[in-house]
Write an enzyme that holds these catalytic residues in place. Structure first.
Site, PDB file in Angstrom:
ATOM      1  N   PHE A 116       1.064  -1.457  -0.110  1.00 52.39           N
ATOM      2  CA  PHE A 116      -0.239   0.258  -0.315  1.00 52.39           C
ATOM      3  C   PHE A 116       0.640   1.144   0.158  1.00 52.39           C
ATOM      4  O   PHE A 116       0.393   2.578  -0.046  1.00 52.39           O
ATOM      5  CB  PHE A 116      -1.369   0.077   1.196  1.00 52.39           C
ATOM      6  CG  PHE A 116      -0.152   0.644   3.099  1.00 52.39           C
ATOM      7  CD1 PHE A 116       0.186   0.284   3.353  1.00 52.39           C
ATOM      8  CD2 PHE A 116      -0.699   1.991   2.433  1.00 52.39           C
ATOM      9  CE1 PHE A 116       1.254   0.391   4.183  1.00 52.39           C
ATOM     10  CE2 PHE A 116       0.270   2.380   3.879  1.00 52.39           C
ATOM     11  CZ  PHE A 116       0.810   1.879   5.037  1.00 52.39           C
ATOM     12  N   LYS A 117       1.876   1.388   0.421  1.00 50.87           N
ATOM     13  CA  LYS A 117       2.979   1.994   0.116  1.00 50.87           C
ATOM     14  C   LYS A 117       3.105   3.654  -0.642  1.00 50.87           C
ATOM     15  O   LYS A 117       3.190   4.056  -0.867  1.00 50.87           O
ATOM     16  CB  LYS A 117       4.467   2.169   1.932  1.00 50.87           C
ATOM     17  CG  LYS A 117       3.927   1.354   2.499  1.00 50.87           C
ATOM     18  CD  LYS A 117       6.044   1.397   3.411  1.00 50.87           C
ATOM     19  CE  LYS A 117       5.363   1.137   4.525  1.00 50.87           C
ATOM     20  NZ  LYS A 117       4.638  -0.218   4.323  1.00 50.87           N
ATOM     21  N   ASP A 118       2.986   2.596  -1.665  1.00 50.35           N
ATOM     22  CA  ASP A 118       2.843   3.061  -3.460  1.00 50.35           C
ATOM     23  C   ASP A 118       1.658   3.852  -3.745  1.00 50.35           C
ATOM     24  O   ASP A 118       1.495   5.065  -5.009  1.00 50.35           O
ATOM     25  CB  ASP A 118       2.652   2.025  -4.527  1.00 50.35           C
ATOM     26  CG  ASP A 118       4.026   0.763  -4.247  1.00 50.35           C
ATOM     27  OD1 ASP A 118       4.625   1.005  -4.590  1.00 50.35           O
ATOM     28  OD2 ASP A 118       3.319  -0.174  -4.860  1.00 50.35           O
TER      29      ASP A 118
END
Ligand SMILES: *Cc1c(COP(=O)(O)O)cnc(C)c1O
Length: 474
Positions: A116-118
């Site tokens: 999810f960091k993208d």
């Protein structure tokens, strides 16, 4: 919109100033002076925006409430460039799927690095490039990673003008897939530094370099860690997108369960809820490293030393101290900067803890702010991955499994959205342990382990890292 520090410093700054900064001068974290309110009419408008124009347009609507020092058409273009089907794999960007009754999964991990960091980092890459060009400046990002953050940062910054990345990681300690993801990047502005040591050694190097103010200024050293407000703000958008997908009208509520480590992801949920998004509960899910669960159960926040920080099979949640937690506590104690400074600069920094168990404010955590929590262990993770696969034919990663396990303990009548923070392929060994088979691999990652690697191996030595940075900054 102006931003203040959680520790009471008098400065008020604008978005683009804090974009390239880390902590506030007093050691606090930046927050907006107030949360813009979304009323019923505005929520209906956002519902139409998402339905008719898609996620990037929704992102622009939310971000523009907080950013007034980038012209609207530029911000709109940055959002459109970031949130594309090409980068995130679907037009929905964050598709919601049903698992079981009210239990749903919101997929946040279909970006380039499958975590999810993208969602935030891809936007940060474009914002950095834009702002650095506007200022005619350069930035050298120095970071430490145990896997997800570093690769998300590298994929966001690769090829960006004005930015170089120097990413340290513990040599030989990331999963083969994670190593391949990072080290196969051949972009000239991306530098992988494998340190002969553990993750803490990498972090110590980053701290030591950042504390050398002369070096830091000369080489324009910056970071992209999770305390960056722009990252948090980008995450607020998918709480809106999740809510709007799971409901048909604004009188409905939803709850979210968030696999948590540094409290960045769920803090964005807190911001969305403070803006008026109809969120019933925000459920914090932890693994064996349960400092946050302990706080929400007892009111005692007690950080751990590295000896008591366990290496688990949901490694991106292995934290002993939640770096974004101060933002929530600031709101919890009525936005009292002096009090927040006492709790963190004295309580946490000196005694390793603070205790709000007898403070009336603590009741607000669950009552007014909707926070509850739970914990999941390795055995829970394996059982949840197996159960989810056998009953629903869906393969989930270890962090998401922690979320599903804890979400089941907090189900109500409203839809419960568990945030899917990574895909199973990143944590193949545990999937095999749970299911006796390898996870599915998205086609574009076939053979990634065999690609040529671009990485230098170095002893855990600050001067060597500094010399490497200096040599590559010409
Ligand atoms: C970073 C990460 C988390 C933890 O998120 P925080 O914002 O630190 O709470 C959870 N799961 C995965 C897969 C991650 O990469």
């Amino acid at each position: 919109m102006l931003y203040l520090s959680t520790r009471g410093h008098a400065d008020r700054k604008r978005f683009c100033d804090i974009l390239l900064e880390g902590l506030a001068p007093d050691g606090g974290l930046y927050l907006p002076v107030e949360y813009p309110q979304i009323d019923d009419a505005k929520l209906s408008q956002l519902r139409e925006t998402l339905a008719n124009k898609g996620y990037a347009a929704l992102a622009f609507e939310i971000l523009s409430l907080y950013i007034d020092d980038i012209p609207a058409e530029d911000l709109r273009a940055l959002c459109a460039k970031t949130y594309t089907r090409e980068v995130f794999g679907s037009d929905a960007i964050v598709p919601v799927r049903q698992l079981d009754g009210v239990l749903h999964i919101e997929a946040l991990s279909n970006g380039p690095t499958l975590a999810f960091k993208d969602m935030a980092m891809q936007l940060l890459g474009n914002l950095f490039e834009y702002e650095l060009a506007r200022r005619n400046e350069e930035l050298n990002i120095l970071g430490a990673t145990s896997g997800d953050t570093g690769s998300a940062a590298e994929y966001a910054m690769r090829g960006k003008k004005g930015v170089r990345v120097f990413m340290t990681s513990p040599h030989g300690r990331m999963s083969p897939f994670q190593q391949a993801q990072m080290f196969s990047l051949q972009d000239e502005n991306i530098h992988n530094i494998a340190i002969e040591g553990v993750f803490d050694d990498c972090q110590d190097i980053v701290k030591a370099v950042s504390n050398d103010h002369t070096f830091k200024a000369r080489y324009k050293i910056g970071t992209v860690n999770s305390i960056n407000w722009a990252r948090l703000l980008a995450q607020v958008v998918y709480y809106f997108a999740g809510y709007l997908q799971a409901t048909r009208s604004n009188d409905q509520k939803v709850s979210f369960t968030v696999p948590s480590g540094n409290f960045g992801n769920i803090c964005a949920g807190h911001v969305a809820r403070q803006m008026g998004l109809p969120i019933a509960k925000l459920v914090v899910a932890t693994n064996e490293n349960d400092v946050l669960d302990e706080f929400f159960r007892t009111g005692v926040y007690q950080v751990r030393g590295s000896a008591n920080t366990y290496e688990t099979s949901s490694p991106s949640m292995d934290i002993s101290k939640a770096s974004n937690f101060e933002r929530f506590v600031f709101d919890l104690v009525g936005r009292d900067g002096v009090r927040t400074r006492q709790l963190f600069a004295e309580g946490v920094a000196k005694a390793g803890k603070f205790d709000l168990s007898t403070d009336p404010a603590f009741e607000d955590a669950a009552g007014k702010y909707g926070f509850v929590s739970g914990k999941s262990t390795h055995a829970d993770r394996l059982a949840t991955i197996k159960d989810t696969f056998e009953r629903f034919d869906q393969m989930i990663d270890t962090h998401t499994a922690d979320g599903v396990k804890v979400a089941r303990e907090h189900l109500g009548a409203e839809p419960m959205l568990v945030l899917e923070t990574a895909l199973p392929i990143k944590f193949a060994a545990t999937i095999e342990e749970a299911l006796g088979r390898q996870p599915d691999r998205p086609a574009k990652f076939n053979g990634i382990e065999d690609l040529p690697k671009r990485v230098v191996v170095m002893p855990s030595d600050v001067d060597k890292v500094k010399a490497f940075i200096a040599a590559n900054c010409r």
